[in-house]
Design a protein around this motif. Structure first.
Motif, mmCIF file in Angstrom:
data_model
loop_
_atom_site.group_PDB
_atom_site.id
_atom_site.type_symbol
_atom_site.label_atom_id
_atom_site.label_comp_id
_atom_site.label_asym_id
_atom_site.label_seq_id
_atom_site.Cartn_x
_atom_site.Cartn_y
_atom_site.Cartn_z
ATOM 1 N N CYS A 153 0.824 -1.216 0.000
ATOM 2 C CA CYS A 153 0.000 0.000 0.000
ATOM 3 C C CYS A 153 0.861 1.272 0.000
ATOM 4 N N ARG A 176 2.487 1.593 -3.433
ATOM 5 C CA ARG A 176 1.502 1.984 -4.439
ATOM 6 C C ARG A 176 1.221 3.477 -4.343
ATOM 7 N N SER A 199 2.005 6.152 -7.311
ATOM 8 C CA SER A 199 0.920 6.988 -7.831
ATOM 9 C C SER A 199 1.300 8.455 -7.772
ATOM 10 N N SER A 217 -6.344 7.957 -7.725
ATOM 11 C CA SER A 217 -5.445 7.009 -8.382
ATOM 12 C C SER A 217 -5.238 5.752 -7.549
ATOM 13 N N HIS A 265 -7.236 4.506 -5.071
ATOM 14 C CA HIS A 265 -8.474 3.745 -4.847
ATOM 15 C C HIS A 265 -9.291 3.679 -6.138
ATOM 16 N N ARG A 266 -8.717 3.103 -7.167
ATOM 17 C CA ARG A 266 -9.389 3.004 -8.465
ATOM 18 C C ARG A 266 -10.587 2.074 -8.439
ATOM 19 N N ASP A 267 -10.602 1.152 -7.498
ATOM 20 C CA ASP A 267 -11.668 0.152 -7.471
ATOM 21 C C ASP A 267 -12.994 0.712 -6.968
ATOM 22 N N ILE A 268 -12.992 1.907 -6.399
ATOM 23 C CA ILE A 268 -14.223 2.512 -5.894
ATOM 24 C C ILE A 268 -14.968 3.168 -7.051
ATOM 25 N N GLU A 269 -16.225 2.831 -7.197
ATOM 26 C CA GLU A 269 -17.048 3.397 -8.268
ATOM 27 C C GLU A 269 -17.375 4.860 -7.941
#
Length: 105
Positions: free
Chosen positions: A47, A50, A54, A78, A80-84
């Motif tokens: 984490c 990453r 980023s 960038s 937390h890209r997985d959050i919609e």
């Protein structure tokens, strides 16, 4: 003492969080504190690495004048890209803020 208590009651712990829940804070304050530290330590350094990679992509030489607030926002997007992200909610939020410049027609 804590280990003997667990052995006498035939309690098996599957994770550090289970141990934290089973450990009485009043009876074993130091062990409880150590379990809290153990539960909050990251398992790996993925984490933070990453986050730094980023930041390297976002804050390039050409974008050194970027403000800290905007940099934090872009970094969070960038990382937390997985959050919609709902576009309508973003537009509604932005439309409620006053504009920084006036448009002359």
């Amino acid at each position: 003492m804590f280990r003997n208590k667990l052995a006498s009651q035939n309690i098996t712990l599957k994770s550090a969080f289970d141990a934290l829940l089973k450990c009485n804070k009043d009876i074993y304050p130091n062990i409880h504190f150590l379990f809290k530290i153990l539960c909050t330590l990251p398992v790996s350094t993925v984490c933070p690495e990453r986050s730094f990679s980023s930041l390297k992509r976002i804050k390039s030489y050409l974008r050194n004048t970027i403000s800290e607030k905007r940099l934090n926002g872009l970094a969070m997007l960038s990382i937390h890209r997985d959050i919609e992200i709902n576009v309508d909610e973003v537009l509604n939020e932005m439309s409620q803020k006053p504009r920084r410049m006036t448009i002359i027609l």
